[in-house]
Scaffold this motif. Structure first.
Motif, PDB file in Angstrom:
ATOM      1  N   SER A  14      29.678  38.202  34.551  1.00 62.40           N
ATOM      2  CA  SER A  14      31.111  37.919  34.396  1.00 62.40           C
ATOM      3  C   SER A  14      31.931  38.709  35.409  1.00 62.40           C
ATOM      4  O   SER A  14      31.359  39.976  35.590  1.00 62.40           O
ATOM      5  N   MET A  15      32.933  38.174  36.020  1.00 66.55           N
ATOM      6  CA  MET A  15      33.705  39.190  36.850  1.00 66.55           C
ATOM      7  C   MET A  15      34.885  39.531  35.846  1.00 66.55           C
ATOM      8  O   MET A  15      36.045  40.509  36.338  1.00 66.55           O
ATOM      9  N   CYS A  16      35.430  39.442  34.890  1.00 61.14           N
ATOM     10  CA  CYS A  16      36.012  39.854  33.801  1.00 61.14           C
ATOM     11  C   CYS A  16      35.521  40.951  33.023  1.00 61.14           C
ATOM     12  O   CYS A  16      34.274  41.099  33.067  1.00 61.14           O
ATOM     13  N   GLY A  71      45.402  34.430  39.570  1.00 58.61           N
ATOM     14  CA  GLY A  71      43.931  34.761  39.798  1.00 58.61           C
ATOM     15  C   GLY A  71      43.493  34.790  41.344  1.00 58.61           C
ATOM     16  O   GLY A  71      44.674  34.456  42.054  1.00 58.61           O
ATOM     17  N   GLY A  72      42.287  35.082  41.686  1.00 59.70           N
ATOM     18  CA  GLY A  72      41.950  34.898  43.094  1.00 59.70           C
ATOM     19  C   GLY A  72      42.117  33.426  43.595  1.00 59.70           C
ATOM     20  O   GLY A  72      42.413  33.210  44.539  1.00 59.70           O
ATOM     21  N   THR A  73      41.846  32.409  42.518  1.00 63.48           N
ATOM     22  CA  THR A  73      42.251  31.014  43.127  1.00 63.48           C
ATOM     23  C   THR A  73      43.468  30.852  43.770  1.00 63.48           C
ATOM     24  O   THR A  73      43.739  30.369  44.782  1.00 63.48           O
ATOM     25  N   ASN A  76      44.117  32.718  46.902  1.00 56.12           N
ATOM     26  CA  ASN A  76      43.261  31.948  48.143  1.00 56.12           C
ATOM     27  C   ASN A  76      44.177  30.759  48.675  1.00 56.12           C
ATOM     28  O   ASN A  76      44.087  30.327  49.818  1.00 56.12           O
ATOM     29  N   HIS A 101      34.377  31.647  48.199  1.00 52.89           N
ATOM     30  CA  HIS A 101      34.497  31.111  46.783  1.00 52.89           C
ATOM     31  C   HIS A 101      34.718  29.677  46.805  1.00 52.89           C
ATOM     32  O   HIS A 101      35.625  29.072  47.664  1.00 52.89           O
ATOM     33  N   PHE A 102      34.459  28.995  45.649  1.00 55.28           N
ATOM     34  CA  PHE A 102      34.798  27.457  45.726  1.00 55.28           C
ATOM     35  C   PHE A 102      36.284  27.432  45.633  1.00 55.28           C
ATOM     36  O   PHE A 102      36.956  26.233  45.673  1.00 55.28           O
ATOM     37  N   THR A 149      30.721  36.371  46.043  1.00 53.45           N
ATOM     38  CA  THR A 149      30.880  36.298  44.353  1.00 53.45           C
ATOM     39  C   THR A 149      29.137  36.342  44.125  1.00 53.45           C
ATOM     40  O   THR A 149      29.078  36.691  42.945  1.00 53.45           O
ATOM     41  N   ASP A 174      39.120  37.689  51.531  1.00 57.00           N
ATOM     42  CA  ASP A 174      38.940  37.507  50.098  1.00 57.00           C
ATOM     43  C   ASP A 174      38.462  38.617  49.472  1.00 57.00           C
ATOM     44  O   ASP A 174      37.158  38.910  49.387  1.00 57.00           O
ATOM     45  N   ALA A 176      38.936  39.551  46.387  1.00 57.39           N
ATOM     46  CA  ALA A 176      39.273  39.261  44.919  1.00 57.39           C
ATOM     47  C   ALA A 176      38.470  40.209  44.107  1.00 57.39           C
ATOM     48  O   ALA A 176      38.929  40.919  43.119  1.00 57.39           O
ATOM     49  N   ASP A 202      42.175  41.224  43.236  1.00 65.06           N
ATOM     50  CA  ASP A 202      42.700  40.824  41.953  1.00 65.06           C
ATOM     51  C   ASP A 202      42.404  41.896  40.901  1.00 65.06           C
ATOM     52  O   ASP A 202      41.481  42.431  40.664  1.00 65.06           O
ATOM     53  N   HIS A 204      42.598  41.713  37.764  1.00 63.35           N
ATOM     54  CA  HIS A 204      41.862  41.407  36.616  1.00 63.35           C
ATOM     55  C   HIS A 204      40.293  41.410  36.997  1.00 63.35           C
ATOM     56  O   HIS A 204      39.784  40.858  35.862  1.00 63.35           O
ATOM     57  N   LYS A 205      39.838  41.676  37.952  1.00 63.57           N
ATOM     58  CA  LYS A 205      38.494  41.774  37.894  1.00 63.57           C
ATOM     59  C   LYS A 205      38.184  43.204  38.005  1.00 63.57           C
ATOM     60  O   LYS A 205      38.338  43.707  36.934  1.00 63.57           O
TER      61      LYS A 205
HETATM   62  N1  0PR Z   1      37.081  34.834  45.360  1.00 60.69           N
HETATM   63  C1  0PR Z   1      36.098  35.758  44.707  1.00 60.69           C
HETATM   64  C2  0PR Z   1      35.294  36.600  45.817  1.00 60.69           C
HETATM   65  C3  0PR Z   1      35.713  35.500  43.481  1.00 60.69           C
HETATM   66  O1  0PR Z   1      34.565  36.090  43.203  1.00 60.69           O
HETATM   67  C4  0PR Z   1      36.433  34.506  42.452  1.00 60.69           C
HETATM   68  C5  0PR Z   1      36.069  34.316  41.144  1.00 60.69           C
HETATM   69  C6  0PR Z   1      37.889  34.343  43.072  1.00 60.69           C
HETATM   70  C7  0PR Z   1      38.051  34.220  44.372  1.00 60.69           C
HETATM   71  C8  0PR Z   1      38.575  33.239  42.172  1.00 60.69           C
HETATM   72  O2  0PR Z   1      39.108  34.164  41.240  1.00 60.69           O
HETATM   73  P1  0PR Z   1      39.575  33.444  39.712  1.00 60.69           P
HETATM   74  O3  0PR Z   1      38.553  33.223  39.063  1.00 60.69           O
HETATM   75  O4  0PR Z   1      40.451  34.767  39.331  1.00 60.69           O
HETATM   76  O5  0PR Z   1      40.596  32.712  40.352  1.00 60.69           O
HETATM   77  N2  0PR Z   1      34.725  34.726  41.194  1.00 60.69           N
HETATM   78  C9  0PR Z   1      34.058  34.561  39.484  1.00 60.69           C
HETATM   79  C10 0PR Z   1      33.172  33.431  39.751  1.00 60.69           C
HETATM   80  O6  0PR Z   1      33.563  32.360  40.187  1.00 60.69           O
HETATM   81  C11 0PR Z   1      35.079  34.221  38.585  1.00 60.69           C
HETATM   82  C12 0PR Z   1      34.554  34.548  37.272  1.00 60.69           C
HETATM   83  C13 0PR Z   1      35.000  35.308  36.472  1.00 60.69           C
HETATM   84  C14 0PR Z   1      33.476  33.498  36.693  1.00 60.69           C
HETATM   85  C15 0PR Z   1      34.660  35.499  35.069  1.00 60.69           C
HETATM   86  C16 0PR Z   1      33.043  33.640  35.384  1.00 60.69           C
HETATM   87  C17 0PR Z   1      33.630  34.772  34.547  1.00 60.69           C
HETATM   88  O7  0PR Z   1      33.101  34.981  33.144  1.00 60.69           O
HETATM   89  O8  0PR Z   1      32.043  33.554  39.398  1.00 60.69           O
END
Ligand code: 0PR
Length: 361
Positions: A14-16, A71-73, A76, A101-102, A149, A174, A176, A202, A204-205
């Motif tokens: 996880s990134m949390c 969040g990062g979403t 972005n 990131h998606f 990611t 990015d 994040a 971010d 929160h990461k």
């Molecule tokens: N940019 C990057 C480089 C990221 O890794 C992520 C999220 C984002 C943007 C989007 O951020 P938000 O999810 O805050 O909108 N990366 C993780 C991922 O997609 C997010 C995540 C966090 C997934 C916790 C799972 C988890 O348990 O893998």
């Protein structure tokens, strides 16, 4: 309510993470405030100014502007929106590495811009030649990732800035996930290193704030005006955020975490996480797995699907890259003991997998 939040003791992909205690307290204190209405909630609005000033310091930005996103979403999406508004074309495109990131796919979808995805090289960094070949007069934005990611890689940001600006496009970074560890490395990734226009970073990461606390930073306040809409019945006259009502918890916890940890706390956390990543990469390599070298605290390794499934079955919260590698993110809650216990399980499960199944006859 019967269900409680799960512990972090088996969460490896996880990134949390567990928020810093001060961030947890601040989140609770401010959870009913709404920075989306600064006329009514001026205290949390003032805290948001502090949050942006601190994020600006971390990201090498002299006159920082931006806001705490969900969040990062959101960061972005808003960066793509700013670039689209700035671009002088009816059919804007955005150039992004395949490691992006998606959330950028959501942005492209919502904003009606064409997303041009370019390949990465054998080090999982964007292929600059492919970027050069993809930009044209309609390019509104070039995206670089500082801490991908899947592999934790950092794109060549200064070079991307040159390509973007030569094409009349903006550059978004990015960061994040990477933004709170990169200050302690020698990568060139931020506003002070390159012609960056906008950034996702971010709290929160790796910043150890409570969710929801993403960050959007922009090089100059005028860029935020591209997002502003009038807010006729509020005391404030305009709003640049994507969401309306938003949680003051994220804003307050971001400030509390950064005040507690920037820079020394984040530095020691980075060193600890990076050492853990190196230790894990080494342990996996010794067992014969192909490992993607952790340049930041993120390890990917080609563990077979059956082993991956068995580890998930044993309770490990792990995930895989698009090409199937196990990926472990060494977040602050990930300790050496957790990793040693994970490797212990891996050894047991691999042994079991190689024991011939007893037949009935
Ligand atoms: N940019 C990057 C480089 C990221 O890794 C992520 C999220 C984002 C943007 C989007 O951020 P938000 O999810 O805050 O909108 N990366 C993780 C991922 O997609 C997010 C995540 C966090 C997934 C916790 C799972 C988890 O348990 O893998």
């Amino acid at each position: 309510m019967q269900i409680e939040p799960q512990a972090f003791d088996r969460v490896l992909s996880s990134m949390c993470t567990d928020p810093h205690p001060a961030a947890r307290d601040a989140a609770e204190q401010f959870l009913a405030t709404n920075p989306g209405d600064p006329g009514t909630y001026p205290n949390v609005a003032a805290l948001e100014d502090d949050a942006i000033a601190l994020l600006g310091e971390i990201a090498g930005l002299d006159d920082p502007a931006g806001y705490i996103t969900s969040g990062g979403t959101e960061a972005n999406i808003q960066a793509v929106r700013i670039a689209r508004e700035r671009a002088d074309t009816r059919s804007p495109n955005v150039v992004m590495p395949e490691s992006g990131h998606f959330s950028f796919r959501k942005a492209a979808d919502l904003l009606g811009v064409e997303l041009r995805v370019v390949p990465t090289d054998d080090r999982h960094r964007v292929d600059l030649e492919a970027v050069r070949a993809s930009v044209d007069d309609d390019t509104a934005l070039v995206i670089g990732v500082a801490g991908t990611t899947e592999y934790g890689r950092v794109d060549p940001i200064p070079e991307l800035g040159e390509i973007a600006h030569a094409a009349g496009a903006m550059l978004h970074v990015d960061a994040a996930w990477g933004g709170f560890v990169l200050p302690f490395t020698d990568h060139e990734w931020h506003f002070g290193h390159a012609a960056v226009d906008t950034m996702a970073i971010d709290p929160h990461k790796m910043g150890q704030a409570a969710v929801p606390a993403g960050g959007l930073l922009v090089r100059s306040p005028a860029l935020l005006d591209e997002l502003a809409v009038d807010t006729p019945y509020l005391e404030s006259t305009s709003q640049a955020t994507l969401t309306g009502t938003r949680s003051g918890a994220g804003v307050a916890s971001a400030v509390a975490a950064m005040e507690a940890l920037w820079p020394e706390g984040y530095r020691s956390q980075y060193v600890r996480s990076q050492n853990n990543a190196t230790w894990l990469a080494d342990a996996l390599e010794k067992r014969g797995y192909r490992v993607v070298d952790p340049v930041l605290p993120l390890v990917a390794a080609d563990v077979p699907r059956s082993t991956f499934d068995a580890l998930r079955g044993a309770g490990w919260r792990i995930s895989r890259t698009a090409t199937g590698e196990l990926r472990i993110v060494c977040m602050p809650h990930v300790s050496r003991e957790m990793l040693a216990s994970f490797i212990g399980d891996l050894d047991r499960l691999e042994v079991r997998a190689s024991v011939p199944v007893a037949s009935d006859d």
